[in-house]
Write a protein that holds these residues in place. Sequence first.
Motif, PDB file in Angstrom:
ATOM      1  N   SER A   1      54.526   7.612  55.765  1.00 47.23           N
ATOM      2  CA  SER A   1      54.501   8.857  56.530  1.00 47.23           C
ATOM      3  C   SER A   1      55.892   9.388  56.842  1.00 47.23           C
ATOM      4  CB  SER A   1      53.722   8.664  57.830  1.00 47.23           C
ATOM      5  OG  SER A   1      54.333   7.692  58.650  1.00 47.23           O
TER       6      SER A   1
ATOM      7  N   SER B   1      51.293  14.673  50.472  1.00 45.28           N
ATOM      8  CA  SER B   1      50.092  15.206  51.102  1.00 45.28           C
ATOM      9  C   SER B   1      48.877  14.317  50.866  1.00 45.28           C
ATOM     10  CB  SER B   1      49.798  16.621  50.580  1.00 45.28           C
ATOM     11  OG  SER B   1      50.732  17.548  51.073  1.00 45.28           O
TER      12      SER B   1
ATOM     13  N   VAL C   1      55.608  17.837  60.684  1.00 44.56           N
ATOM     14  CA  VAL C   1      54.577  16.826  60.425  1.00 44.56           C
ATOM     15  C   VAL C   1      54.652  15.729  61.474  1.00 44.56           C
ATOM     16  CG1 VAL C   1      53.785  15.048  58.821  1.00 44.56           C
ATOM     17  CG2 VAL C   1      54.432  17.299  57.952  1.00 44.56           C
TER      18      VAL C   1
ATOM     19  N   LEU D   1      45.660  14.024  59.598  1.00 44.58           N
ATOM     20  CA  LEU D   1      46.331  15.209  59.052  1.00 44.58           C
ATOM     21  C   LEU D   1      46.065  15.330  57.556  1.00 44.58           C
ATOM     22  CD1 LEU D   1      49.892  15.202  60.694  1.00 44.58           C
ATOM     23  CD2 LEU D   1      47.965  16.669  61.252  1.00 44.58           C
ATOM     24  N   ARG D   2      46.235  14.223  56.850  1.00 51.04           N
ATOM     25  CA  ARG D   2      46.018  14.236  55.405  1.00 51.04           C
ATOM     26  C   ARG D   2      44.570  14.587  55.063  1.00 51.04           C
ATOM     27  NH1 ARG D   2      49.540   8.983  53.459  1.00 51.04           N
ATOM     28  NH2 ARG D   2      51.314  10.153  52.605  1.00 51.04           N
TER      29      ARG D   2
ATOM     30  N   ALA E   1      44.017  18.283  55.546  1.00 49.39           N
ATOM     31  CA  ALA E   1      44.664  19.051  54.482  1.00 49.39           C
ATOM     32  C   ALA E   1      43.871  18.953  53.177  1.00 49.39           C
ATOM     33  CB  ALA E   1      46.096  18.556  54.279  1.00 49.39           C
TER      34      ALA E   1
ATOM     35  N   ASP F   1      48.339  21.608  51.686  1.00 51.79           N
ATOM     36  CA  ASP F   1      49.195  20.434  51.847  1.00 51.79           C
ATOM     37  C   ASP F   1      49.358  20.113  53.329  1.00 51.79           C
ATOM     38  OD1 ASP F   1      51.622  21.669  52.965  1.00 51.79           O
ATOM     39  OD2 ASP F   1      51.967  22.501  50.975  1.00 51.79           O
ATOM     40  N   VAL F   2      49.804  18.902  53.591  1.00 59.90           N
ATOM     41  CA  VAL F   2      49.827  18.397  54.957  1.00 59.90           C
ATOM     42  C   VAL F   2      50.811  19.166  55.830  1.00 59.90           C
ATOM     43  CG1 VAL F   2      51.590  16.629  54.570  1.00 59.90           C
ATOM     44  CG2 VAL F   2      49.811  16.238  56.272  1.00 59.90           C
TER      45      VAL F   2
END
Length: 238
Positions: free
Chosen positions: A49, A70, A186, A208-209, A212, A218-219
């Motif tokens: 991450s 992502s 992020v 988050l991923r 997305a 995308d993240v």
Amino acid sequence: MTDLALLQAAIDEALQAADDADAVTGVCAACVARLPCDGAAVTVMASDSQRQTVYASDEVIAAFERAQYSLGEGPSLVAFTQRRPALVPHIDDSATLARWPGLAREVANLDVGSVFCFPMRLGVINVGICAFYRREPGTLSTEDVSSVLEVLELTTLALLELRDGDGTEHLLGRWLSGAGHSRRLVHQATGMVMGQLGVPAEVAFARLRASAYSQGRDVEQVATEIVNRSLRLDEDTG
């Protein structure tokens, strides 16, 4: 002068830059110019991450690295976590599709035939990875691999000279505080999701991923909306 001597001279010149961003760009550009590739990117990593692409020679490899970030899959992550080269001579063969189905779909329209990702390490210090591609499928020769390892050793040493502190996370922090605005978002969004859902950082980032991926974005785009408070993840996300 030999090729490595020329590279060392180019790196030494780049390190004289007054600005850190200019220095790292110069170091990475000198490195990429001596790799057997059509384009390459250098990504500083502390974890899956926590990563920042500090140099990309073109938009093709930049898009490839964004997709890996992502989706949380791909050869760059393998190279970093397993501390060994991850070589993909045919990006669209059945083995690649089976191993990284999301990534294969995401990069299907990129002009990439093969991808090679190498960890950038010095002893036990893991700085990040260098990912490079060729437009045509194919393997690296033994001579190519040897050359890449020599080039990356010099480049890793140069990046470590630019770090602030004793760990890779400090090096990463310097780039996140400069050019890495989207990646800072992020991290900020991850912190907000941690607070909202009461989950650890790894779970928050996975949410988050997942968000997305489910939206086909995308993240970094999702993170921006969370930070702007136009999007809030619920407990069922992911």
